[in-house]
Design an enzyme around this catalytic site. Structure first.
Site, PDB file in Angstrom:
ATOM      1  N   ARG A  68       0.842  -1.205   0.000  1.00 53.80           N
ATOM      2  CA  ARG A  68       0.000   0.000   0.000  1.00 53.80           C
ATOM      3  C   ARG A  68       0.874   1.250   0.000  1.00 53.80           C
ATOM      4  O   ARG A  68       0.587   2.248  -0.664  1.00 53.80           O
ATOM      5  CB  ARG A  68      -0.924  -0.005   1.220  1.00 53.80           C
ATOM      6  CG  ARG A  68      -2.139  -0.894   1.062  1.00 53.80           C
ATOM      7  CD  ARG A  68      -3.017  -0.859   2.296  1.00 53.80           C
ATOM      8  NE  ARG A  68      -3.391   0.501   2.662  1.00 53.80           N
ATOM      9  CZ  ARG A  68      -3.895   0.812   3.868  1.00 53.80           C
ATOM     10  NH1 ARG A  68      -4.043  -0.140   4.796  1.00 53.80           N
ATOM     11  NH2 ARG A  68      -4.229   2.033   4.148  1.00 53.80           N
ATOM     12  N   HIS A 117      -5.776   8.979  11.625  1.00 53.66           N
ATOM     13  CA  HIS A 117      -5.363   7.567  11.612  1.00 53.66           C
ATOM     14  C   HIS A 117      -3.897   7.384  11.266  1.00 53.66           C
ATOM     15  O   HIS A 117      -3.498   6.317  10.815  1.00 53.66           O
ATOM     16  CB  HIS A 117      -6.232   6.771  10.623  1.00 53.66           C
ATOM     17  CG  HIS A 117      -7.674   6.712  11.037  1.00 53.66           C
ATOM     18  ND1 HIS A 117      -8.692   6.403  10.164  1.00 53.66           N
ATOM     19  CD2 HIS A 117      -8.285   6.952  12.233  1.00 53.66           C
ATOM     20  CE1 HIS A 117      -9.854   6.432  10.802  1.00 53.66           C
ATOM     21  NE2 HIS A 117      -9.638   6.781  12.064  1.00 53.66           N
ATOM     22  N   CYS A 128      10.333   0.083  20.850  1.00 53.67           N
ATOM     23  CA  CYS A 128      11.098   1.270  21.299  1.00 53.67           C
ATOM     24  C   CYS A 128      10.757   2.511  20.481  1.00 53.67           C
ATOM     25  O   CYS A 128      11.220   3.608  20.773  1.00 53.67           O
ATOM     26  CB  CYS A 128      12.601   0.986  21.242  1.00 53.67           C
ATOM     27  SG  CYS A 128      13.263   0.954  19.581  1.00 53.67           S
ATOM     28  N   THR A 189     -16.190   9.267   2.565  1.00 52.92           N
ATOM     29  CA  THR A 189     -16.046   8.311   3.667  1.00 52.92           C
ATOM     30  C   THR A 189     -17.355   7.544   3.862  1.00 52.92           C
ATOM     31  O   THR A 189     -18.437   8.086   3.729  1.00 52.92           O
ATOM     32  CB  THR A 189     -15.624   9.002   4.986  1.00 52.92           C
ATOM     33  OG1 THR A 189     -15.497   8.002   6.012  1.00 52.92           O
ATOM     34  CG2 THR A 189     -16.613  10.070   5.431  1.00 52.92           C
TER      35      THR A 189
HETATM   36  C1  BV8 Z   1     -10.807   3.340  18.838  1.00 57.13           C
HETATM   37  C2  BV8 Z   1      -5.638   2.987   9.493  1.00 57.13           C
HETATM   38  C3  BV8 Z   1     -10.758   3.508  21.173  1.00 57.13           C
HETATM   39  C4  BV8 Z   1      -5.045   1.681   9.218  1.00 57.13           C
HETATM   40  C5  BV8 Z   1      -7.984   2.659  10.034  1.00 57.13           C
HETATM   41  C6  BV8 Z   1     -14.448  -3.274  19.079  1.00 57.13           C
HETATM   42  C7  BV8 Z   1     -13.159  -3.216  19.606  1.00 57.13           C
HETATM   43  C8  BV8 Z   1     -12.336  -2.114  19.443  1.00 57.13           C
HETATM   44  C9  BV8 Z   1     -12.804  -1.019  18.764  1.00 57.13           C
HETATM   45  C10 BV8 Z   1     -14.081  -1.082  18.232  1.00 57.13           C
HETATM   46  C11 BV8 Z   1     -14.905  -2.176  18.380  1.00 57.13           C
HETATM   47  N1  BV8 Z   1     -16.085  -1.916  17.740  1.00 57.13           N
HETATM   48  C12 BV8 Z   1     -16.022  -0.695  17.187  1.00 57.13           C
HETATM   49  C13 BV8 Z   1     -14.836  -0.181  17.496  1.00 57.13           C
HETATM   50  C14 BV8 Z   1     -14.357   1.083  17.125  1.00 57.13           C
HETATM   51  C15 BV8 Z   1     -13.536   0.890  15.862  1.00 57.13           C
HETATM   52  C16 BV8 Z   1     -14.505   0.963  14.705  1.00 57.13           C
HETATM   53  O1  BV8 Z   1     -15.004   2.021  14.409  1.00 57.13           O
HETATM   54  N2  BV8 Z   1     -14.769  -0.175  14.061  1.00 57.13           N
HETATM   55  C17 BV8 Z   1     -15.746  -0.143  12.982  1.00 57.13           C
HETATM   56  C18 BV8 Z   1     -15.241  -0.960  11.794  1.00 57.13           C
HETATM   57  C19 BV8 Z   1     -17.063  -0.657  13.520  1.00 57.13           C
HETATM   58  N3  BV8 Z   1     -12.609   1.985  15.855  1.00 57.13           N
HETATM   59  C20 BV8 Z   1     -11.384   1.827  16.370  1.00 57.13           C
HETATM   60  O2  BV8 Z   1     -10.929   0.784  16.752  1.00 57.13           O
HETATM   61  C21 BV8 Z   1     -10.598   3.113  16.457  1.00 57.13           C
HETATM   62  N4  BV8 Z   1     -10.022   3.233  17.758  1.00 57.13           N
HETATM   63  O3  BV8 Z   1     -11.995   3.258  18.823  1.00 57.13           O
HETATM   64  O4  BV8 Z   1     -10.055   3.526  19.979  1.00 57.13           O
HETATM   65  C22 BV8 Z   1     -10.747   2.086  21.615  1.00 57.13           C
HETATM   66  C23 BV8 Z   1      -9.536   1.531  21.997  1.00 57.13           C
HETATM   67  C24 BV8 Z   1      -9.534   0.212  22.449  1.00 57.13           C
HETATM   68  C25 BV8 Z   1     -10.725  -0.533  22.508  1.00 57.13           C
HETATM   69  C26 BV8 Z   1     -11.933   0.054  22.087  1.00 57.13           C
HETATM   70  C27 BV8 Z   1     -11.937   1.354  21.633  1.00 57.13           C
HETATM   71  C28 BV8 Z   1      -9.472   3.103  15.430  1.00 57.13           C
HETATM   72  C29 BV8 Z   1     -10.076   3.256  14.049  1.00 57.13           C
HETATM   73  C30 BV8 Z   1      -8.958   3.489  13.042  1.00 57.13           C
HETATM   74  C31 BV8 Z   1      -8.698   2.201  12.327  1.00 57.13           C
HETATM   75  N5  BV8 Z   1      -7.701   2.477  11.276  1.00 57.13           N
HETATM   76  N6  BV8 Z   1      -7.045   2.917   9.136  1.00 57.13           N
HETATM   77  C32 BV8 Z   1      -5.045   1.400   7.753  1.00 57.13           C
HETATM   78  O5  BV8 Z   1      -5.192   2.345   6.918  1.00 57.13           O
HETATM   79  O6  BV8 Z   1      -4.856   0.228   7.431  1.00 57.13           O
HETATM   80  S1  BV8 Z   1      -9.613   2.610   9.550  1.00 57.13           S
HETATM   81  C33 BV8 Z   1      -9.772   2.656   7.849  1.00 57.13           C
HETATM   82  O7  BV8 Z   1     -11.154   2.925   7.656  1.00 57.13           O
HETATM   83  C34 BV8 Z   1      -9.056   3.780   7.144  1.00 57.13           C
HETATM   84  O8  BV8 Z   1      -8.368   4.662   7.995  1.00 57.13           O
HETATM   85  C35 BV8 Z   1     -10.187   4.547   6.506  1.00 57.13           C
HETATM   86  O9  BV8 Z   1      -9.901   5.875   6.369  1.00 57.13           O
HETATM   87  C36 BV8 Z   1     -11.222   4.317   7.519  1.00 57.13           C
HETATM   88  C37 BV8 Z   1     -12.608   4.686   7.138  1.00 57.13           C
HETATM   89  O10 BV8 Z   1     -12.869   4.168   5.882  1.00 57.13           O
HETATM   90  P1  BV8 Z   1     -13.194   5.233   4.725  1.00 57.13           P
HETATM   91  O11 BV8 Z   1     -12.092   6.216   4.670  1.00 57.13           O
HETATM   92  O12 BV8 Z   1     -14.565   5.743   4.922  1.00 57.13           O
HETATM   93  O13 BV8 Z   1     -13.074   4.330   3.456  1.00 57.13           O
HETATM   94  P2  BV8 Z   1     -14.142   3.288   2.931  1.00 57.13           P
HETATM   95  O14 BV8 Z   1     -13.490   2.423   1.913  1.00 57.13           O
HETATM   96  O15 BV8 Z   1     -14.854   2.658   4.083  1.00 57.13           O
HETATM   97  O16 BV8 Z   1     -15.228   4.210   2.190  1.00 57.13           O
HETATM   98  C38 BV8 Z   1     -14.831   4.908   1.016  1.00 57.13           C
HETATM   99  C39 BV8 Z   1     -15.994   5.807   0.691  1.00 57.13           C
HETATM  100  O17 BV8 Z   1     -15.637   6.616  -0.415  1.00 57.13           O
HETATM  101  C40 BV8 Z   1     -17.255   5.046   0.305  1.00 57.13           C
HETATM  102  O18 BV8 Z   1     -18.361   5.631   0.957  1.00 57.13           O
HETATM  103  C41 BV8 Z   1     -17.350   5.280  -1.223  1.00 57.13           C
HETATM  104  O19 BV8 Z   1     -18.697   5.353  -1.655  1.00 57.13           O
HETATM  105  C42 BV8 Z   1     -16.684   6.625  -1.344  1.00 57.13           C
HETATM  106  N7  BV8 Z   1     -16.064   6.911  -2.643  1.00 57.13           N
HETATM  107  C43 BV8 Z   1     -15.398   6.050  -3.458  1.00 57.13           C
HETATM  108  N8  BV8 Z   1     -14.934   6.728  -4.538  1.00 57.13           N
HETATM  109  C44 BV8 Z   1     -15.287   8.027  -4.380  1.00 57.13           C
HETATM  110  C45 BV8 Z   1     -16.008   8.152  -3.176  1.00 57.13           C
HETATM  111  N9  BV8 Z   1     -16.508   9.326  -2.744  1.00 57.13           N
HETATM  112  C46 BV8 Z   1     -16.290  10.415  -3.521  1.00 57.13           C
HETATM  113  N10 BV8 Z   1     -15.604  10.382  -4.680  1.00 57.13           N
HETATM  114  C47 BV8 Z   1     -15.098   9.207  -5.145  1.00 57.13           C
HETATM  115  N11 BV8 Z   1     -14.425   9.198  -6.323  1.00 57.13           N
HETATM  116 ZN    ZN Z   2      13.222  -1.137  18.832  1.00 50.96          ZN
END
Ligand code: BV8
Ligand code: ZN
Length: 252
Positions: A68, A117, A128, A189
């Site tokens: 990526r 993110h 470390c 998003t």
């Molecule tokens: C947190 C980085 C507190 C890595 C990413 C159970 C246990 C633990 C946590 C959770 C849980 N249940 C829920 C949660 C919370 C969880 C969460 O939200 N889960 C979801 C799936 C239900 N969140 C977390 O864990 C966050 N931390 O809550 O901390 C905590 C701590 C401990 C314990 C509990 C809580 C951390 C979230 C961050 C995760 N990291 N990315 C990597 O990149 O690999 S998330 C990943 O999804 C990306 O960052 C991305 O940005 C993000 C969101 O996705 P989108 O950007 O929206 O992309 P997607 O493909 O989904 O959608 C694209 C959109 O674009 C579509 O709508 C499409 O129609 C549109 N599109 C396409 N083309 C176009 C367009 N629009 C316009 N023009 C175009 N041309």
């Molecule tokens: Zn190290």
């Protein structure tokens, strides 16, 4: 055709917040997460973007992020990124918050970007924190598991994984700006990942007009005051031109 209501709201606003997701980078050729042929197509987020998966299978996860990262480095900002960079100059306070890890906003000229993110360009030691040297990418490309030169632990990308807290400073700054914003644009998003997906709702509760730009309604569409269906690379430049024309008309 851009909605007159949105142009009016943005014309009158002095504080605007934009939240972007993977969709704004789709037109730069970068796969999104949940679209067809997106990253999650062949894997599920839980299989890759979390520490447990990484420790269980570091070669797969390091390889996925390296692939990526290579795609990100060869991608170019698109008209959507550039339009946001130009929009910033039209408002007293313009806050750009991204969930993306590709730094295309910065490469298109946006200087103050809040990265919720993290970013995929940097890798560091999981224990470390030492920044990994460039050589680590050749190791990963050759199928080795890359480890820290100092302490021997695994090297990871500087992104926020599921289950990890977002950087406190970034989250606070985004939240502060959301409570002050008069208009919020949520661009490209799916609105499925928290706490980022809360941002437009926090702003709405504080009285903001919230709109989304997406090729399909997101999970937040029902909360939006306005949903603009179309590509970010088409809609954002058109919105920018409409606002610039409105400001010009003010001066005549
Ligand atoms: C947190 C980085 C507190 C890595 C990413 C159970 C246990 C633990 C946590 C959770 C849980 N249940 C829920 C949660 C919370 C969880 C969460 O939200 N889960 C979801 C799936 C239900 N969140 C977390 O864990 C966050 N931390 O809550 O901390 C905590 C701590 C401990 C314990 C509990 C809580 C951390 C979230 C961050 C995760 N990291 N990315 C990597 O990149 O690999 S998330 C990943 O999804 C990306 O960052 C991305 O940005 C993000 C969101 O996705 P989108 O950007 O929206 O992309 P997607 O493909 O989904 O959608 C694209 C959109 O674009 C579509 O709508 C499409 O129609 C549109 N599109 C396409 N083309 C176009 C367009 N629009 C316009 N023009 C175009 N041309
Ligand atoms: Zn190290």
């Amino acid at each position: 055709m851009i909605s007159e209501l949105l142009i009016q709201k943005m014309h009158d606003a002095t504080q605007v917040l934009v939240l972007t997701g993977a969709g704004i980078s789709a037109e730069s050729g970068l796969a999104t997460f949940r679209d067809p042929d997106g990253h999650w197509d062949q894997y599920r987020p839980e299989d890759l973007a979390n520490e447990g998966a990484f420790r269980r299978n570091p070669r797969l996860v390091q390889g996925w992020y390296h692939a990526r990262r290579k795609a990100v480095l060869s991608a170019l900002p698109n008209p959507g990124h550039r339009a946001l960079g130009a929009l910033a100059g039209l408002f007293r306070e313009f806050t750009l918050v991204t969930q993306n890890v590709d730094r295309l906003h910065q490469r298109s000229g946006s200087d103050r970007v809040i990265e919720l993110h993290g970013n995929i360009q940097q890798f560091h030691c999981i224990e470390c924190g030492l920044d990994a040297p460039e050589a680590v990418f050749a190791e990963i490309a050759s199928g080795q598991v890359a480890c820290c030169q100092i302490c021997g632990n695994l090297v990871r990308p500087a992104v926020v994984w599921f289950g990890e807290s977002l950087p406190k400073e970034a989250l606070d700054a985004a939240w502060q700006a959301a409570t002050r914003a008069e208009v919020v644009l949520s661009v490209g998003t799916s609105g499925l990942v928290y706490p980022a997906a809360h941002l437009p709702l926090v702003a709405k509760r504080a009285g903001a007009f919230i709109a989304e730009v997406n090729i399909a309604p997101s999970a937040l569409a029902s909360e939006m005051d306005l949903v603009l269906i179309g590509k970010a690379g088409d809609i954002l430049p058109t919105l920018l031109d409409a606002l610039k024309n409105r400001k010009k008309a003010d001066r005549t």
